[in-house]
Write a protein that holds these residues in place. Structure first.
Motif, PDB file in Angstrom:
ATOM      1  N   CYS A 130      45.483  42.505  36.239  1.00 24.26           N
ATOM      2  CA  CYS A 130      46.825  41.971  36.502  1.00 24.26           C
ATOM      3  C   CYS A 130      46.887  41.348  37.899  1.00 24.26           C
ATOM      4  N   GLU A 131      46.349  42.065  38.859  1.00 20.18           N
ATOM      5  CA  GLU A 131      46.417  41.601  40.246  1.00 20.18           C
ATOM      6  C   GLU A 131      45.603  40.326  40.461  1.00 20.18           C
ATOM      7  N   ALA A 132      44.413  40.279  39.894  1.00 22.81           N
ATOM      8  CA  ALA A 132      43.543  39.112  40.088  1.00 22.81           C
ATOM      9  C   ALA A 132      44.132  37.876  39.419  1.00 22.81           C
ATOM     10  N   LEU A 133      44.700  38.055  38.229  1.00 24.61           N
ATOM     11  CA  LEU A 133      45.293  36.909  37.540  1.00 24.61           C
ATOM     12  C   LEU A 133      46.515  36.385  38.298  1.00 24.61           C
ATOM     13  N   HIS A 134      47.257  37.299  38.896  1.00 19.04           N
ATOM     14  CA  HIS A 134      48.391  36.857  39.697  1.00 19.04           C
ATOM     15  C   HIS A 134      47.922  36.076  40.923  1.00 19.04           C
ATOM     16  N   ALA A 135      46.927  36.625  41.594  1.00 17.09           N
ATOM     17  CA  ALA A 135      46.405  35.946  42.793  1.00 17.09           C
ATOM     18  C   ALA A 135      45.872  34.558  42.451  1.00 17.09           C
ATOM     19  N   ALA A 136      45.307  34.430  41.263  1.00 16.49           N
ATOM     20  CA  ALA A 136      44.698  33.152  40.861  1.00 16.49           C
ATOM     21  C   ALA A 136      45.707  32.199  40.211  1.00 16.49           C
ATOM     22  N   GLY A 137      46.925  32.680  39.924  1.00 14.55           N
ATOM     23  CA  GLY A 137      47.935  31.825  39.298  1.00 14.55           C
ATOM     24  C   GLY A 137      47.647  31.498  37.847  1.00 14.55           C
ATOM     25  N   ILE A 138      47.004  32.442  37.149  1.00 19.12           N
ATOM     26  CA  ILE A 138      46.649  32.218  35.741  1.00 19.12           C
ATOM     27  C   ILE A 138      47.451  33.151  34.851  1.00 19.12           C
ATOM     28  N   SER A 139      48.030  32.600  33.792  1.00 17.81           N
ATOM     29  CA  SER A 139      48.792  33.425  32.858  1.00 17.81           C
ATOM     30  C   SER A 139      47.852  34.330  32.071  1.00 17.81           C
ATOM     31  N   PRO A 140      48.197  35.621  31.983  1.00 16.87           N
ATOM     32  CA  PRO A 140      47.349  36.558  31.233  1.00 16.87           C
ATOM     33  C   PRO A 140      47.297  36.258  29.739  1.00 16.87           C
ATOM     34  N   MET A 141      48.297  35.498  29.242  1.00 15.09           N
ATOM     35  CA  MET A 141      48.335  35.225  27.806  1.00 15.09           C
ATOM     36  C   MET A 141      47.482  34.025  27.408  1.00 15.09           C
ATOM     37  N   ARG A 142      47.109  33.248  28.351  1.00 17.53           N
ATOM     38  CA  ARG A 142      46.322  32.044  28.076  1.00 17.53           C
ATOM     39  C   ARG A 142      44.976  32.399  27.432  1.00 17.53           C
ATOM     40  N   GLY A 143      44.579  31.627  26.455  1.00 16.19           N
ATOM     41  CA  GLY A 143      43.274  31.852  25.839  1.00 16.19           C
ATOM     42  C   GLY A 143      42.171  31.626  26.861  1.00 16.19           C
ATOM     43  N   ALA A 144      41.202  32.523  26.884  1.00 18.06           N
ATOM     44  CA  ALA A 144      40.142  32.426  27.899  1.00 18.06           C
ATOM     45  C   ALA A 144      39.425  31.077  27.810  1.00 18.06           C
ATOM     46  N   GLY A 145      39.201  30.625  26.588  1.00 16.60           N
ATOM     47  CA  GLY A 145      38.468  29.375  26.393  1.00 16.60           C
ATOM     48  C   GLY A 145      39.197  28.147  26.913  1.00 16.60           C
ATOM     49  N   THR A 146      40.520  28.260  27.071  1.00 19.07           N
ATOM     50  CA  THR A 146      41.277  27.101  27.554  1.00 19.07           C
ATOM     51  C   THR A 146      41.066  26.859  29.048  1.00 19.07           C
TER      52      THR A 146
ATOM     53  N   SER B 177      47.500  43.840  23.452  1.00 15.14           N
ATOM     54  CA  SER B 177      46.616  44.821  22.792  1.00 15.14           C
ATOM     55  C   SER B 177      46.890  46.249  23.279  1.00 15.14           C
ATOM     56  N   GLY B 178      48.165  46.584  23.190  1.00 18.87           N
ATOM     57  CA  GLY B 178      48.558  47.973  23.416  1.00 18.87           C
ATOM     58  C   GLY B 178      48.715  48.397  24.857  1.00 18.87           C
ATOM     59  N   ARG B 179      48.474  47.511  25.801  1.00 17.01           N
ATOM     60  CA  ARG B 179      48.646  47.940  27.188  1.00 17.01           C
ATOM     61  C   ARG B 179      49.508  46.988  27.989  1.00 17.01           C
ATOM     62  N   SER B 180      50.143  47.554  29.010  1.00 18.11           N
ATOM     63  CA  SER B 180      51.088  46.781  29.806  1.00 18.11           C
ATOM     64  C   SER B 180      50.391  45.692  30.615  1.00 18.11           C
ATOM     65  N   THR B 181      51.000  44.522  30.591  1.00 14.26           N
ATOM     66  CA  THR B 181      50.569  43.444  31.468  1.00 14.26           C
ATOM     67  C   THR B 181      51.738  43.090  32.361  1.00 14.26           C
ATOM     68  N   PHE B 182      51.502  43.001  33.657  1.00 15.61           N
ATOM     69  CA  PHE B 182      52.534  42.578  34.600  1.00 15.61           C
ATOM     70  C   PHE B 182      52.123  41.228  35.162  1.00 15.61           C
ATOM     71  N   TYR B 183      53.078  40.289  35.193  1.00 15.77           N
ATOM     72  CA  TYR B 183      52.737  38.947  35.680  1.00 15.77           C
ATOM     73  C   TYR B 183      54.003  38.203  36.067  1.00 15.77           C
ATOM     74  N   CYS B 184      53.811  37.101  36.763  1.00 19.47           N
ATOM     75  CA  CYS B 184      54.938  36.256  37.129  1.00 19.47           C
ATOM     76  C   CYS B 184      54.939  35.024  36.241  1.00 19.47           C
ATOM     77  N   PRO B 185      55.989  34.858  35.416  1.00 14.94           N
ATOM     78  CA  PRO B 185      56.023  33.738  34.478  1.00 14.94           C
ATOM     79  C   PRO B 185      56.171  32.389  35.188  1.00 14.94           C
ATOM     80  N   VAL B 186      56.552  32.408  36.466  1.00 14.97           N
ATOM     81  CA  VAL B 186      56.770  31.138  37.167  1.00 14.97           C
ATOM     82  C   VAL B 186      55.470  30.593  37.762  1.00 14.97           C
ATOM     83  N   CYS B 187      54.749  31.420  38.495  1.00  8.92           N
ATOM     84  CA  CYS B 187      53.561  30.886  39.178  1.00  8.92           C
ATOM     85  C   CYS B 187      52.259  31.147  38.432  1.00  8.92           C
ATOM     86  N   GLN B 188      52.315  31.887  37.345  1.00 12.89           N
ATOM     87  CA  GLN B 188      51.099  32.087  36.553  1.00 12.89           C
ATOM     88  C   GLN B 188      51.191  31.251  35.283  1.00 12.89           C
ATOM     89  N   ARG B 189      50.277  30.293  35.166  1.00  9.93           N
ATOM     90  CA  ARG B 189      50.339  29.361  34.035  1.00  9.93           C
ATOM     91  C   ARG B 189      49.038  29.294  33.275  1.00  9.93           C
TER      92      ARG B 189
END
Length: 296
Positions: free
Chosen positions: A192-208, A284-296
């Motif tokens: 969660c923390e790394a994706l926030h720092a990188a500005g990447i949405s956790p829901m985005r497909g990895a391949g994209t 997949s059953g676990r909490s994800t915390f993210y910012c919908p504005v800066c994580q895309r």
DNA sequence: AAGGGAGCCTGGCGGC
DNA sequence: TGCCGCCAGGCTCCCT
């Protein structure tokens, strides 16, 4: 509840006491944890000298003079504490003589060290942790270790490596980062923390995050560095808390650490200039915390 | 074959 | 205050 930084903190805390010590007695107080303890567990450890204490992903690995390796995993709730026995001189080590053991103290390593006698106590209320012995020369065959991916510390993890791992993958990037076969050691918090720092949405497909020619996309570019940063800062924080903890009661394991998004649902996104509110979703059953504005 | 869900356990917390 | 249900940072297995 240890991810890689916590395990590394525990390793650093145990190393000065365990390395070079001889196991004079192994007290095993129940038949097993997540898995049964290995056969002849105590007998195989007693008399052995611990020649080194390493880490791979979230596993602790103690090298023994017998040639065997003791593999330890802390699960969700495992922790160690160090206690010097009365009369021993061990600077920096919790010195109070305490003979009582708690309900969830499952394994006690009685050690002989150059500074005197000490004991290292493994406590694990939920018992998701485990200990196994790897026979001499068979570390490569160990199923726990053989499937692990790249360590997220150091230079082995680069943007190019991540692009190769993500290419063609449809699963959300959150799930891909949690997959220990790809990158080994990240858990829910630091993903969660790394994706926030990188500005990447956790829901985005990895391949994209990978261009058609296999090169990393612009959006993927900061991720490797952000992962390393998040991990190394947590290890540093662990190092300072280690000193505090040791003075307090000899326990190693958890430490107070503040996060940018983890467990901060409803709070303002801490990224400068961002006016987003931290959201929580379940993936997949676990909490994800993210910012919908800066994580895309 | 990759991805999602259940299960392993206990303790702590919020809600009623 | 007391009880209950929910939730937890890991990992493996089983199912689709």
């Amino acid at each position: 509840m240890p991810e890689l930084p916590e395990v590394e903190t525990v390793r650093r805390g145990l190393e000065p006491v365990m390395t070079g010590a001889t196991v004079t007695q192994l007290e095993v107080r129940r038949p097993g944890l997540r898995y049964p303890f290995p056969g002849e567990f105590a007998a195989r450890l007693e008399g052995a000298k611990i020649t080194g204490l390493g880490r791979r992903a979230k596993y602790l690995l103690a090298d023994l003079s017998t040639g065997e390796t003791l593999l330890m995993h802390l699960g969700m709730s495992g922790s160690f504490r160090i206690e010097a026995e009365a009369g021993s001189k061990m600077p920096g080590i919790f010195h109070h003589d305490r003979s009582k053991l708690a309900v969830h103290d499952h394994v006690v390593f009685h050690l002989g060290t150059s500074g005197g006698a000490a004991r290292v106590v493994y406590n694990d209320p939920r018992r998701f942790g485990f200990m196994q012995l790897i026979e001499a020369g068979k570390r490569d065959e160990c199923a726990f270790l053989s499937g692990l991916g790249v360590e997220p510390t150091g230079n082995a993890l680069s943007t190019e490596v991540i692009a190769r791992l993500f290419e063609g993958r449809k699963s959300p990037v959150k799930a891909a980062l949690l997959d220990q076969r790809l990158i080994a050691g990240l858990g829910n918090i630091y993903v969660c923390e790394a994706l926030h720092a990188a500005g990447i949405s956790p829901m985005r497909g990895a391949g994209t995050l990978v261009n058609r020619n296999g090169a990393p996309s612009k959006r993927l570019a900061p991720l490797a560095e952000c992962i390393r940063e998040v991990i190394s800062r947590a290890i540093e924080a662990g190092g300072s808390s280690l000193r505090d903890h040791r003075q307090a009661d000899g326990s190693l394991g958890y430490f107070q650490h503040s996060f940018s998004v983890y467990d901060r649902e409803g709070e303002a996104c801490p990224k400068p200039g961002c006016n987003g509110i931290v959201a929580r979703v379940v993936q997949s059953g676990r909490s994800t915390f993210y910012c919908p504005v800066c994580q895309r």
